[in-house]
Design an enzyme around this catalytic site. Structure first.
Site, mmCIF file in Angstrom:
data_model
loop_
_atom_site.group_PDB
_atom_site.id
_atom_site.type_symbol
_atom_site.label_atom_id
_atom_site.label_comp_id
_atom_site.label_asym_id
_atom_site.label_seq_id
_atom_site.Cartn_x
_atom_site.Cartn_y
_atom_site.Cartn_z
ATOM 1 N N ASN A 1 6.381 3.889 6.793
ATOM 2 C CA ASN A 1 6.086 4.817 5.698
ATOM 3 C C ASN A 1 4.659 5.307 5.874
ATOM 4 O O ASN A 1 3.834 4.634 6.489
ATOM 5 C CB ASN A 1 6.219 4.104 4.351
ATOM 6 C CG ASN A 1 5.953 5.025 3.181
ATOM 7 O OD1 ASN A 1 6.411 6.170 3.150
ATOM 8 N ND2 ASN A 1 5.188 4.542 2.199
ATOM 9 N N HIS B 1 1.380 6.614 3.528
ATOM 10 C CA HIS B 1 0.866 6.641 2.159
ATOM 11 C C HIS B 1 -0.520 7.274 2.194
ATOM 12 O O HIS B 1 -1.350 6.892 3.018
ATOM 13 C CB HIS B 1 0.797 5.220 1.596
ATOM 14 C CG HIS B 1 0.380 5.177 0.156
ATOM 15 N ND1 HIS B 1 1.209 5.561 -0.867
ATOM 16 C CD2 HIS B 1 -0.785 4.802 -0.427
ATOM 17 C CE1 HIS B 1 0.566 5.431 -2.020
ATOM 18 N NE2 HIS B 1 -0.643 4.966 -1.780
ATOM 19 N N SER C 1 6.283 18.090 5.387
ATOM 20 C CA SER C 1 5.260 18.451 6.386
ATOM 21 C C SER C 1 5.007 17.310 7.372
ATOM 22 O O SER C 1 4.737 17.561 8.551
ATOM 23 C CB SER C 1 3.957 18.896 5.709
ATOM 24 O OG SER C 1 3.294 17.833 5.092
ATOM 25 N N ASN C 2 5.115 16.069 6.915
ATOM 26 C CA ASN C 2 4.968 14.956 7.869
ATOM 27 C C ASN C 2 6.153 14.896 8.831
ATOM 28 O O ASN C 2 5.982 14.587 10.011
ATOM 29 C CB ASN C 2 4.800 13.631 7.119
ATOM 30 C CG ASN C 2 3.367 13.417 6.680
ATOM 31 O OD1 ASN C 2 2.498 13.150 7.509
ATOM 32 N ND2 ASN C 2 3.113 13.582 5.394
ATOM 33 N N ARG D 1 12.440 7.756 -3.058
ATOM 34 C CA ARG D 1 13.393 6.812 -3.638
ATOM 35 C C ARG D 1 12.943 5.388 -3.329
ATOM 36 O O ARG D 1 12.556 5.086 -2.186
ATOM 37 C CB ARG D 1 14.800 6.988 -3.030
ATOM 38 C CG ARG D 1 15.426 8.332 -3.244
ATOM 39 C CD ARG D 1 15.764 8.614 -4.681
ATOM 40 N NE ARG D 1 16.688 7.648 -5.250
ATOM 41 C CZ ARG D 1 16.926 7.530 -6.556
ATOM 42 N NH1 ARG D 1 16.309 8.291 -7.414
ATOM 43 N NH2 ARG D 1 17.781 6.630 -6.992
ATOM 44 N N ILE D 2 13.024 4.530 -4.336
ATOM 45 C CA ILE D 2 12.808 3.098 -4.083
ATOM 46 C C ILE D 2 14.067 2.580 -3.403
ATOM 47 O O ILE D 2 15.187 2.933 -3.798
ATOM 48 C CB ILE D 2 12.556 2.353 -5.413
ATOM 49 C CG1 ILE D 2 11.212 2.798 -5.987
ATOM 50 C CG2 ILE D 2 12.594 0.842 -5.216
ATOM 51 C CD1 ILE D 2 10.962 2.338 -7.401
ATOM 52 N N GLU E 1 -2.897 13.086 7.927
ATOM 53 C CA GLU E 1 -1.587 12.412 7.964
ATOM 54 C C GLU E 1 -0.771 12.937 9.142
ATOM 55 O O GLU E 1 -0.082 12.177 9.829
ATOM 56 C CB GLU E 1 -0.802 12.668 6.676
ATOM 57 C CG GLU E 1 -1.402 12.055 5.430
ATOM 58 C CD GLU E 1 -0.518 12.275 4.204
ATOM 59 O OE1 GLU E 1 0.709 12.127 4.316
ATOM 60 O OE2 GLU E 1 -1.063 12.595 3.138
ATOM 61 N N ASP F 1 4.453 -0.018 -0.632
ATOM 62 C CA ASP F 1 3.144 0.267 -0.018
ATOM 63 C C ASP F 1 2.376 -0.997 0.361
ATOM 64 O O ASP F 1 1.142 -1.036 0.273
ATOM 65 C CB ASP F 1 2.283 1.140 -0.970
ATOM 66 C CG ASP F 1 2.964 2.443 -1.335
ATOM 67 O OD1 ASP F 1 3.648 3.009 -0.470
ATOM 68 O OD2 ASP F 1 2.826 2.885 -2.486
HETATM 69 C C1 GRF Z 1 2.497 12.835 1.809
HETATM 70 O O1 GRF Z 1 1.225 12.929 1.240
HETATM 71 C C2 GRF Z 1 2.842 11.408 2.114
HETATM 72 O O2 GRF Z 1 1.735 10.635 2.491
HETATM 73 C C3 GRF Z 1 3.377 10.916 0.791
HETATM 74 O O3 GRF Z 1 4.093 11.996 0.268
HETATM 75 C C4 GRF Z 1 3.595 13.210 0.810
HETATM 76 C C5 GRF Z 1 4.743 13.890 1.471
HETATM 77 O O4 GRF Z 1 4.413 15.159 1.947
HETATM 78 N N1 GRF Z 1 4.150 9.709 0.989
HETATM 79 P P1 GRF Z 1 5.377 15.886 2.978
HETATM 80 O O5 GRF Z 1 6.734 15.982 2.328
HETATM 81 O O6 GRF Z 1 5.401 15.077 4.231
HETATM 82 O O7 GRF Z 1 4.764 17.234 3.177
#
Ligand code: GRF
Length: 218
Positions: A107, A109, A14-15, A91-92, A174, A145
């Site tokens: 990134n 978070h 979704s991001n 993944r790290i 986000e 993070d």
């Molecule tokens: C989000 O909450 C992001 O902050 C975290 O993992 C989630 C990923 O969601 N790192 P999406 O795949 O972007 O919907």
């Protein structure tokens, strides 16, 4: 010249969708590639359906973290990527990969870093009893993070929240924050200065968020 962004995902994406939508308008970056370490990630199917350059690089097909990272790096290079945006990428990364993309990888978070790093940040926030949480976009460094913070957004935490309801309140925020932060970086307005990010030419601060909200008349 627009910066070419490679988005790394593992799941629903979704991001990623928020970044793709933002890049369709007047925006300092374009989405050059979407890469998923999971071939079955719903976000990858969505990216393909949008006609974006989308590729699965299945981490289970590699014998080491370094070999997988090398393949991701090769793909990013092939797509001419300038900036990497991690968006739910589970993944790290090896130190070598992080070093290669130092200052060029972001990134998101779902907590107000440096609080609640790592897994289950919403659960961590509820257990700590904070009244405000939110999300953070930061540059990626070898410690998870922990890199320089580009932008943050806050939401109230309610007594009745579960990790799921808190996550549902943070997620749409986000989707606003990430495109904003990526634009700051892509346009050169955000730059790393030691362990911090300084933003040039910004207007004043926003309003305070008070949680719980005072009732009228105090
Ligand atoms: C989000 O909450 C992001 O902050 C975290 O993992 C989630 C990923 O969601 N790192 P999406 O795949 O972007 O919907």
């Amino acid at each position: 010249m627009k910066k070419r962004v490679g988005i790394l995902i593992s799941g629903r994406g979704s991001n990623m969708m928020a970044l793709v939508e933002a890049a369709r308008a007047d925006y300092p970056a374009e989405i050059a590639a979407v890469i998923s370490n999971r071939p079955d990630a719903p976000g990858l199917a969505w990216a393909r359906a949008q006609g974006l350059p989308a590729r699965a690089i299945d981490h289970t097909a590699f014998t080491s973290r370094e070999a997988f990272d090398e393949a991701v790096h090769a793909a990013l290079t092939e797509f001419g990527v300038d900036l990497v945006a991690l968006a739910g990428f589970m993944r790290i990364q090896s130190a070598g990969f992080v070093e290669r993309w130092k200052g060029r990888q972001l990134n998101i978070h779902p907590a107000l870093l440096p609080l609640f790093k790592g897994l289950h940040p919403h659960k961590q926030a509820l257990e700590a009893g904070v009244k405000i949480s939110g999300c953070t976009v930061h540059f990626v460094t070898t410690e998870a993070d922990s890199g320089p913070i580009v932008a943050q957004a806050a939401v109230p935490v309610l007594d009745t929240d579960t990790p799921e309801t808190l996550a549902a309140r943070i997620l749409p925020v986000e989707h606003k924050l990430y495109p904003h932060a990526l634009a700051l970086v892509a346009s050169g307005q955000a730059r790393i200065d030691g362990g911090r990010v300084v933003i040039s030419a910004r207007p004043g601060a926003g309003e305070a968020l008070i949680s719980p909200q005072p009732q009228g008349g105090g």
